[in-house]
Design a protein around this motif. Structure first.
Motif, PDB file in Angstrom:
ATOM      1  N   GLN A 181       0.187  14.733 -10.569  1.00  0.00           N
ATOM      2  CA  GLN A 181       1.451  14.412  -9.669  1.00  0.00           C
ATOM      3  C   GLN A 181       1.312  13.053  -8.988  1.00  0.00           C
ATOM      4  OE1 GLN A 181       2.048  17.511  -6.990  1.00  0.00           O
ATOM      5  NE2 GLN A 181       2.470  19.171  -8.402  1.00  0.00           N
ATOM      6  N   LEU A 182      -0.192  12.955  -8.337  1.00  0.00           N
ATOM      7  CA  LEU A 182      -0.221  11.468  -7.847  1.00  0.00           C
ATOM      8  C   LEU A 182      -0.286  10.118  -8.935  1.00  0.00           C
ATOM      9  CD1 LEU A 182      -2.771  12.525  -5.111  1.00  0.00           C
ATOM     10  CD2 LEU A 182      -0.379  12.332  -4.692  1.00  0.00           C
ATOM     11  N   TRP A 183      -1.037  10.620  -9.855  1.00  0.00           N
ATOM     12  CA  TRP A 183      -1.290   9.504 -10.820  1.00  0.00           C
ATOM     13  C   TRP A 183       0.393   9.128 -11.270  1.00  0.00           C
ATOM     14  CZ3 TRP A 183      -5.262  13.114 -13.550  1.00  0.00           C
ATOM     15  CH2 TRP A 183      -6.392  12.552 -12.953  1.00  0.00           C
ATOM     16  N   SER A 184       1.059  10.134 -11.676  1.00  0.00           N
ATOM     17  CA  SER A 184       2.492   9.991 -12.205  1.00  0.00           C
ATOM     18  C   SER A 184       3.281   9.190 -10.890  1.00  0.00           C
ATOM     19  CB  SER A 184       3.276  11.171 -12.480  1.00  0.00           C
ATOM     20  OG  SER A 184       4.155  11.241 -12.398  1.00  0.00           O
ATOM     21  N   HIS A 185       3.007   9.589  -9.862  1.00  0.00           N
ATOM     22  CA  HIS A 185       3.912   8.831  -8.602  1.00  0.00           C
ATOM     23  C   HIS A 185       3.485   7.509  -8.540  1.00  0.00           C
ATOM     24  CE1 HIS A 185       5.927  10.090  -4.744  1.00  0.00           C
ATOM     25  NE2 HIS A 185       6.010   8.723  -4.720  1.00  0.00           N
ATOM     26  N   LEU A 186       2.177   7.199  -8.651  1.00  0.00           N
ATOM     27  CA  LEU A 186       1.909   5.769  -8.488  1.00  0.00           C
ATOM     28  C   LEU A 186       2.094   4.993  -9.654  1.00  0.00           C
ATOM     29  CD1 LEU A 186      -2.010   6.461  -7.391  1.00  0.00           C
ATOM     30  CD2 LEU A 186      -0.046   5.787  -6.066  1.00  0.00           C
ATOM     31  N   LEU A 187       2.340   5.443 -10.789  1.00  0.00           N
ATOM     32  CA  LEU A 187       2.737   4.708 -12.210  1.00  0.00           C
ATOM     33  C   LEU A 187       4.227   4.491 -11.832  1.00  0.00           C
ATOM     34  CD1 LEU A 187       1.753   6.245 -15.638  1.00  0.00           C
ATOM     35  CD2 LEU A 187       1.501   3.881 -14.667  1.00  0.00           C
ATOM     36  N   GLN A 188       5.004   5.475 -11.325  1.00  0.00           N
ATOM     37  CA  GLN A 188       6.571   5.137 -10.948  1.00  0.00           C
ATOM     38  C   GLN A 188       6.877   4.133 -10.104  1.00  0.00           C
ATOM     39  OE1 GLN A 188       8.024   8.950  -9.941  1.00  0.00           O
ATOM     40  NE2 GLN A 188       7.634   9.678 -11.944  1.00  0.00           N
ATOM     41  N   LEU A 189       5.915   4.150  -9.014  1.00  0.00           N
ATOM     42  CA  LEU A 189       5.797   2.880  -8.101  1.00  0.00           C
ATOM     43  C   LEU A 189       5.429   1.541  -8.632  1.00  0.00           C
ATOM     44  CD1 LEU A 189       4.513   4.934  -5.053  1.00  0.00           C
ATOM     45  CD2 LEU A 189       7.001   4.176  -5.188  1.00  0.00           C
ATOM     46  N   GLY A 190       4.983   1.643  -9.940  1.00  0.00           N
ATOM     47  CA  GLY A 190       4.313   0.392 -10.246  1.00  0.00           C
ATOM     48  C   GLY A 190       3.334  -0.144  -9.663  1.00  0.00           C
ATOM     49  N   ILE A 191       2.267   0.899  -9.046  1.00  0.00           N
ATOM     50  CA  ILE A 191       1.013   0.558  -8.439  1.00  0.00           C
ATOM     51  C   ILE A 191      -0.167  -0.105  -9.383  1.00  0.00           C
ATOM     52  CG2 ILE A 191      -0.938   1.451  -6.999  1.00  0.00           C
ATOM     53  CD1 ILE A 191       1.882   1.082  -5.391  1.00  0.00           C
ATOM     54  N   THR A 192      -0.491  -1.246  -8.888  1.00  0.00           N
ATOM     55  CA  THR A 192      -1.533  -2.002  -9.757  1.00  0.00           C
ATOM     56  C   THR A 192      -3.044  -2.192  -8.933  1.00  0.00           C
ATOM     57  OG1 THR A 192      -1.241  -4.027  -8.955  1.00  0.00           O
ATOM     58  CG2 THR A 192       0.152  -3.079 -10.743  1.00  0.00           C
ATOM     59  N   SER A 204       2.473   5.313  12.831  1.00  0.00           N
ATOM     60  CA  SER A 204       3.728   4.613  12.232  1.00  0.00           C
ATOM     61  C   SER A 204       4.358   3.894  13.446  1.00  0.00           C
ATOM     62  CB  SER A 204       4.729   5.527  12.113  1.00  0.00           C
ATOM     63  OG  SER A 204       4.265   6.312  10.988  1.00  0.00           O
ATOM     64  N   GLU A 205       4.259   4.439  14.681  1.00  0.00           N
ATOM     65  CA  GLU A 205       4.897   3.475  15.939  1.00  0.00           C
ATOM     66  C   GLU A 205       4.497   2.154  15.907  1.00  0.00           C
ATOM     67  OE1 GLU A 205       4.882   4.521  20.524  1.00  0.00           O
ATOM     68  OE2 GLU A 205       4.366   6.251  19.426  1.00  0.00           O
ATOM     69  N   PHE A 206       3.334   1.812  15.574  1.00  0.00           N
ATOM     70  CA  PHE A 206       2.517   0.455  15.751  1.00  0.00           C
ATOM     71  C   PHE A 206       2.649  -0.498  14.250  1.00  0.00           C
ATOM     72  CE2 PHE A 206       0.594   2.719  19.121  1.00  0.00           C
ATOM     73  CZ  PHE A 206       0.766   1.978  20.023  1.00  0.00           C
ATOM     74  N   LEU A 207       3.000   0.538  13.171  1.00  0.00           N
ATOM     75  CA  LEU A 207       2.910  -0.424  12.162  1.00  0.00           C
ATOM     76  C   LEU A 207       3.906  -1.523  11.720  1.00  0.00           C
ATOM     77  CD1 LEU A 207       2.011   2.677   9.403  1.00  0.00           C
ATOM     78  CD2 LEU A 207       0.715   0.638  10.082  1.00  0.00           C
ATOM     79  N   GLY A 208       4.986  -1.275  12.571  1.00  0.00           N
ATOM     80  CA  GLY A 208       6.167  -2.247  12.347  1.00  0.00           C
ATOM     81  C   GLY A 208       6.530  -2.922  11.152  1.00  0.00           C
ATOM     82  N   ALA A 209       6.403  -4.030  10.720  1.00  0.00           N
ATOM     83  CA  ALA A 209       6.834  -4.606   9.356  1.00  0.00           C
ATOM     84  C   ALA A 209       5.912  -4.256   8.474  1.00  0.00           C
ATOM     85  CB  ALA A 209       6.879  -5.996   9.434  1.00  0.00           C
ATOM     86  N   ASN A 210       4.671  -3.767   8.742  1.00  0.00           N
ATOM     87  CA  ASN A 210       3.748  -3.448   7.831  1.00  0.00           C
ATOM     88  C   ASN A 210       3.628  -1.992   7.440  1.00  0.00           C
ATOM     89  OD1 ASN A 210       1.278  -4.090   6.266  1.00  0.00           O
ATOM     90  ND2 ASN A 210      -0.179  -3.565   8.002  1.00  0.00           N
ATOM     91  N   SER A 211       4.874  -1.459   7.158  1.00  0.00           N
ATOM     92  CA  SER A 211       4.763   0.002   6.596  1.00  0.00           C
ATOM     93  C   SER A 211       4.585  -0.027   5.291  1.00  0.00           C
ATOM     94  CB  SER A 211       6.075   0.418   7.030  1.00  0.00           C
ATOM     95  OG  SER A 211       7.191  -0.256   6.569  1.00  0.00           O
ATOM     96  N   PRO A 212       4.274   1.385   4.819  1.00  0.00           N
ATOM     97  CA  PRO A 212       3.809   1.330   3.504  1.00  0.00           C
ATOM     98  C   PRO A 212       4.779   1.631   2.507  1.00  0.00           C
ATOM     99  CG  PRO A 212       3.602   3.464   4.668  1.00  0.00           C
ATOM    100  CD  PRO A 212       4.148   2.426   5.620  1.00  0.00           C
ATOM    101  N   LEU A 213       4.648   1.103   1.332  1.00  0.00           N
ATOM    102  CA  LEU A 213       5.522   1.185   0.077  1.00  0.00           C
ATOM    103  C   LEU A 213       6.272   2.748   0.088  1.00  0.00           C
ATOM    104  CD1 LEU A 213       6.804  -0.640  -2.160  1.00  0.00           C
ATOM    105  CD2 LEU A 213       4.958   0.305  -3.616  1.00  0.00           C
ATOM    106  N   ASP A 214       5.221   3.650   0.193  1.00  0.00           N
ATOM    107  CA  ASP A 214       5.649   4.929   0.143  1.00  0.00           C
ATOM    108  C   ASP A 214       4.792   5.790   0.820  1.00  0.00           C
ATOM    109  OD1 ASP A 214       7.136   7.227  -0.676  1.00  0.00           O
ATOM    110  OD2 ASP A 214       6.941   7.031  -2.830  1.00  0.00           O
ATOM    111  N   TYR A 222       0.587  -1.157   0.109  1.00  0.00           N
ATOM    112  CA  TYR A 222       0.175   0.037  -0.037  1.00  0.00           C
ATOM    113  C   TYR A 222       0.844   1.187   0.091  1.00  0.00           C
ATOM    114  CZ  TYR A 222       0.817   0.607   5.040  1.00  0.00           C
ATOM    115  OH  TYR A 222       1.113   0.765   6.183  1.00  0.00           O
ATOM    116  N   VAL A 223       0.174   2.184  -0.537  1.00  0.00           N
ATOM    117  CA  VAL A 223       0.780   3.670  -0.409  1.00  0.00           C
ATOM    118  C   VAL A 223       0.007   4.538   0.336  1.00  0.00           C
ATOM    119  CG1 VAL A 223       1.261   5.711  -1.916  1.00  0.00           C
ATOM    120  CG2 VAL A 223       1.811   3.358  -2.904  1.00  0.00           C
ATOM    121  N   LEU A 224       0.524   5.149   1.343  1.00  0.00           N
ATOM    122  CA  LEU A 224      -0.200   5.869   2.363  1.00  0.00           C
ATOM    123  C   LEU A 224      -0.173   7.448   1.853  1.00  0.00           C
ATOM    124  CD1 LEU A 224      -0.615   5.724   5.954  1.00  0.00           C
ATOM    125  CD2 LEU A 224       0.170   8.011   5.216  1.00  0.00           C
ATOM    126  N   LEU A 225      -1.454   8.046   1.603  1.00  0.00           N
ATOM    127  CA  LEU A 225      -1.585   9.394   1.239  1.00  0.00           C
ATOM    128  C   LEU A 225      -2.029  10.314   2.390  1.00  0.00           C
ATOM    129  CD1 LEU A 225      -1.801  11.610  -1.185  1.00  0.00           C
ATOM    130  CD2 LEU A 225      -4.129  11.116  -1.099  1.00  0.00           C
TER     131      LEU A 225
END
Ligand SMILES: NC(=O)c1ccc[n+]([C@@H]2O[C@H](COP(=O)([O-])OP(=O)(O)OC[C@H]3O[C@@H](n4cnc5c(N)ncnc54)[C@H](O)[C@@H]3O)[C@@H](O)[C@H]2O)c1
Length: 348
Positions: free
Chosen positions: A73-84, A45-55, A28-31
């Protein structure tokens, strides 16, 4: 359409757990926005541990982020990250972030799943529920958007603790709106609870959310009944726009409370509401918001924005008006001149 019912959690730890359960193994990506990124995100964030966002993507706080350039900007960022479609966009923030994120998720790759974690009272009670999203365009609020349900809405009321008085009350305007629409038991609570800043009461919030859920379930795509949820909004949006044009600002909900006061007067003039109910609604509005209401702009400043409003139709002039406590109706009041007269008399 199944309307997403929010899940309430009592602690940040429970929130983090609920999020993990919801996401499963998905990336997941966190906005969020730059204020929430500073105030709320570190707690989570303190509780997310290993489950942190991709970005983590932070946009400018407030209405300013609901803009086409920001979507690009967001569409482009998601594309760069390869989000599907197998990934998720998680939106942490107020109504601006959920409206923006909901729209970006609905349009990117023709729709990816989105999870909302509302951090304002307004977003907890209203903006994160019902699936409407959108951005502002050419000065018109919410001019472009879709209606699509988030996969999940996770509500932790503790986030409301860091809101300013105006932001807190802005959210309560939507709760009062739900009280007018739904009547008791919410209305009774609002009469009792009046204007004391305290920890946000989850039971009260649930009652408010229930009113919205009932209406949205009946009319998920806003073809009819759902328009009663816009009580206070046509005039409220025009007031908000007039402030913006003058380089000032007013919280969304505060403008809605101002809109309801004017519409209440109009309903009285049309003899659609009893004096007793009008008085009771006006008293609750006055008690809750009296000390934060700015002065009303002149009619000439709000009129151009009323014509833009999509909820008014040029032939019939339709406005949702309070008819009694627990009943709002779409009324064709026929003449702009009447609204102008009521407005001027009220403001005067
Ligand atoms: N989609 C819908 O059904 C719907 C319904 C109602 C309103 N809305 C939209 O919601 C928007 C208004 O929402 P909002 O009032 O939540 O505005 P917002 O998201 O702009 O938040 C207001 C401010 O509070 C800050 N903030 C957020 N959470 C905080 C926290 N916990 N502590 C401290 N500061 C915090 C934000 O950074 C921002 O500066 C409008 O754009 C409106 O059109 C949408």
């Amino acid at each position: 359409v199944k309307i997403t019912r929010p899940k309430f959690v009592r602690t940040i730890e429970a929130l983090s757990k609920a999020l993990s359960n919801q996401l499963g193994k998905r990336r997941y990506v966190l906005l969020t926005d730059d204020t929430v990124g500073e105030v709320c995100l570190p707690l989570l964030s303190e509780f997310l541990g290993a489950n942190s966002p991709l970005d983590i993507i932070e946009v400018e706080a407030g209405e300013a982020c609901k803009a086409p350039e920001v979507c690009v900007q967001l569409w482009s960022h998601l594309l760069q990250l390869g989000i599907t479609k197998s990934d998720v966009l998680v939106c942490l923030g107020g109504g601006s972030v959920t409206d923006l994120g909901g729209f970006v998720a609905a349009t990117y790759k023709r729709g990816i799943p989105v999870v909302f974690i509302p951090t304002t009272v307004l977003a907890m009670t209203d903006a994160s529920i019902g699936g409407k999203n959108g951005i502002d365009f050419e000065g018109v609020k919410n001019a472009v958007g879709t209606i699509i349900q988030p996969e999940s809405v996770l509500v932790y009321t503790g986030f409301a603790d860091t809101l300013s008085e105006e932001q807190y009350l802005s959210g309560f305007a939507e709760i009062v709106k739900h009280g007018i629409i739904g009547g008791n038991p919410l209305w009774k609570d609002l009469e009792k609870y009046i204007n004391k800043r305290r920890a946000l009461d989850e039971r009260l919030l649930r009652k408010s959310v229930d009113v919205k859920l009932i209406i949205v379930t009946k009319d998920p795509f806003e073809n009819g009944d759902r328009r009663i949820l816009n009580v206070g909004h046509s005039i409220g949006h025009a007031i908000e726009s007039a402030f913006l044009k003058n380089g000032q600002s007013v919280e969304h909900g505060i403008a809605v409370a101002m809109g309801i006061l004017v519409e209440l007067k109009l309903s009285l003039r049309l003899k659609r509401i009893s004096e007793k109910d009008a008085f009771s609604i006006a008293r609750v509005l006055q008690d809750w918001f009296g000390h934060v209401l700015p002065s009303f702009p002149d009619w000439s400043q709000i009129e151009p924005f009323l014509i833009h409003d999509k909820k008014t139709n040029s032939k019939k002039i339709l406005l949702p008006l309070p008819i009694s406590i627990g009943h709002v109706e779409i009324v064709d009041f026929g003449r702009w001149a009447l609204l102008k007269d009521v407005y001027n008399q009220f403001v005067g």
